[in-house]
Design a protein around this motif. Structure first.
Motif, short mmCIF file in Angstrom:
data_model
loop_
_atom_site.label_atom_id
_atom_site.label_comp_id
_atom_site.label_asym_id
_atom_site.label_seq_id
_atom_site.Cartn_x
_atom_site.Cartn_y
_atom_site.Cartn_z
N UNK A 170 0.81 -1.22 0.00
CA UNK A 170 0.00 0.00 0.00
C UNK A 170 0.85 1.26 0.00
N UNK A 171 2.08 1.17 0.49
CA UNK A 171 2.93 2.37 0.56
C UNK A 171 3.28 2.89 -0.83
N UNK A 172 3.12 2.04 -1.85
CA UNK A 172 3.45 2.48 -3.20
C UNK A 172 2.42 3.46 -3.74
N UNK A 173 1.13 3.25 -3.42
CA UNK A 173 0.09 4.15 -3.91
C UNK A 173 -0.38 3.84 -5.32
N UNK A 174 -0.17 2.61 -5.78
CA UNK A 174 -0.56 2.24 -7.14
C UNK A 174 -1.67 1.20 -7.17
N UNK A 175 -2.33 0.98 -6.04
CA UNK A 175 -3.43 0.03 -5.99
C UNK A 175 -4.70 0.63 -6.58
N UNK A 176 -5.75 -0.18 -6.57
CA UNK A 176 -7.03 0.26 -7.16
C UNK A 176 -7.95 0.92 -6.15
N UNK A 177 -7.64 0.82 -4.85
CA UNK A 177 -8.45 1.45 -3.82
C UNK A 177 -7.54 2.23 -2.88
N UNK A 178 -8.11 3.26 -2.25
CA UNK A 178 -7.36 4.06 -1.28
C UNK A 178 -7.57 3.46 0.11
N UNK A 179 -6.51 3.12 0.81
CA UNK A 179 -6.68 2.53 2.14
C UNK A 179 -7.34 3.49 3.10
#
Length: 335
Positions: A170-179
């Motif tokens: 999640x630290x990358x910021x390239x997922x499909x949802x915002x934590x």
């Protein structure tokens, strides 16, 4: 001892290591003041001292991003100031340990207070990691650093990979949802701003140091206070929020919450539920306002967690049904 890890000759002549420019400290102090103002706004909303949490509005979120961005730009400039002629290993590692330790404190503190939205990679985490990742870019050709900055800034707009939603990534910021977290500053795109700061520092700091602005020295009490604050920004960052929360918690204990706190969220939820159960959206919006105002008048608006008694619950339901029924009857008559 200085450890020279230069990979290429910088395009612009670097500054002497460890030379501080008071004007940079003053700029950092201005960013601290903006950050404290935003956190005050957030705390007022969180403690229900204002009608809503204005920090969570689109304008508030934009302000938060601009403030975080200013800090990350200054991180890049600071890396140039600190390591302009080569990486100074001991001060660099000491700084990383200090910021990383502070980031860990933020994680532990927010986990204790907001376990469902604790900060696992906020602005301090990003600064700590970026302070190491940015070192090679101090010595690469400036155009290469500028291209890397553009890549980091653009990547989140084109990459949305569900596989990167894994908590460990999640630290990358390239997922499909915002934590779900109270402060999220992932490497993409934010490290790009650190790289922009490095570019600005390498190209602009030599000129700034030779200018009248670079020669500025604080002579007023405000100027001296600003430069001191800029030199101790980490301590101020860690201390100011607990102090604000303590003061404002005491204030809400004395004066009580804003009676209209949560009203907008209540109306939005009312409209959603009303439309979902077959209500006409225009009537649902008017009924939401009618219901909320009636609940306020009868002290039945419950956004502070106080439970309804059986009688109060029946009364609140009657108010809601009455508002919609009256509006629906009026609409039928008008037709």
């Amino acid at each position: 001892m200085s450890v020279d890890v230069a990979l290429d000759r910088p395009v612009a002549a670097p500054l002497e290591p460890q030379r501080r420019l008071p004007v940079i400290d003053a700029i950092r102090a201005a960013a601290l003041a903006a950050m404290a103002s935003y956190h005050t706004l957030w705390d007022l909303g969180h403690l229900r001292l204002t009608a809503e949490n204005y920090a969570l509005t689109p304008a508030g979120r934009l302000a938060a991003e601009m403030i975080a961005g200013s800090f990350l730009l200054l991180v890049g400039v600071g890396l140039v100031l600190m390591n302009g002629r080569g990486v100074r290993l001991r001060p660099t590692l000491t700084r990383f340990a200090r910021i990383g330790g502070a980031a860990l404190l933020v994680t532990l503190g927010t986990w204790a207070i907001f376990p469902d939205a604790f900060v696992f990679f906020g602005v301090l985490h990003c600064i700590a990691v970026s302070s190491l990742l940015g070192l090679p870019f101090l010595f690469l050709p400036v155009p290469v650093t500028a291209l890397a900055a553009a890549a980091f800034l653009i990547a989140p707009h084109v990459v949305h990979a569900p596989i990167l939603d894994a908590p460990a990534l999640s630290f990358l910021g390239l997922g499909s949802v915002v934590p779900r977290t109270n402060d999220y500053v992932p490497l993409f795109p934010w490290f790009g701003l650190v790289l922009v700061g490095i570019v600005l520092g390498r190209l602009g700091l030599p000129k700034l140091a030779r200018s009248r602005l670079g020669a500025w020295a604080p002579r007023t009490r405000l100027g001296r206070a600003a430069t001191v604050a800029g030199r101790h920004s980490l301590a101020i960052y860690l201390i100011h929020q607990p102090v604000l929360l303590a003061v404002l918690t005491g204030l809400v204990t004395v004066v009580g919450a804003n009676p209209r706190a949560g009203l907008r969220a209540f109306r939005a939820d009312y409209v959603t539920i009303c439309a979902r159960t077959g209500g006409e959206p225009p009537l649902c919006r008017i009924a939401a306002r009618c219901t909320s105002e009636a609940l306020l008048r009868e002290d039945l608006f419950r956004e502070d967690g106080r439970p309804f008694s059986g009688t109060e619950r029946l009364r609140a339901q009657a108010i809601s049904q009455g508002c919609y029924a009256t509006l629906e009857a009026a609409a039928r008559t008008a037709r």
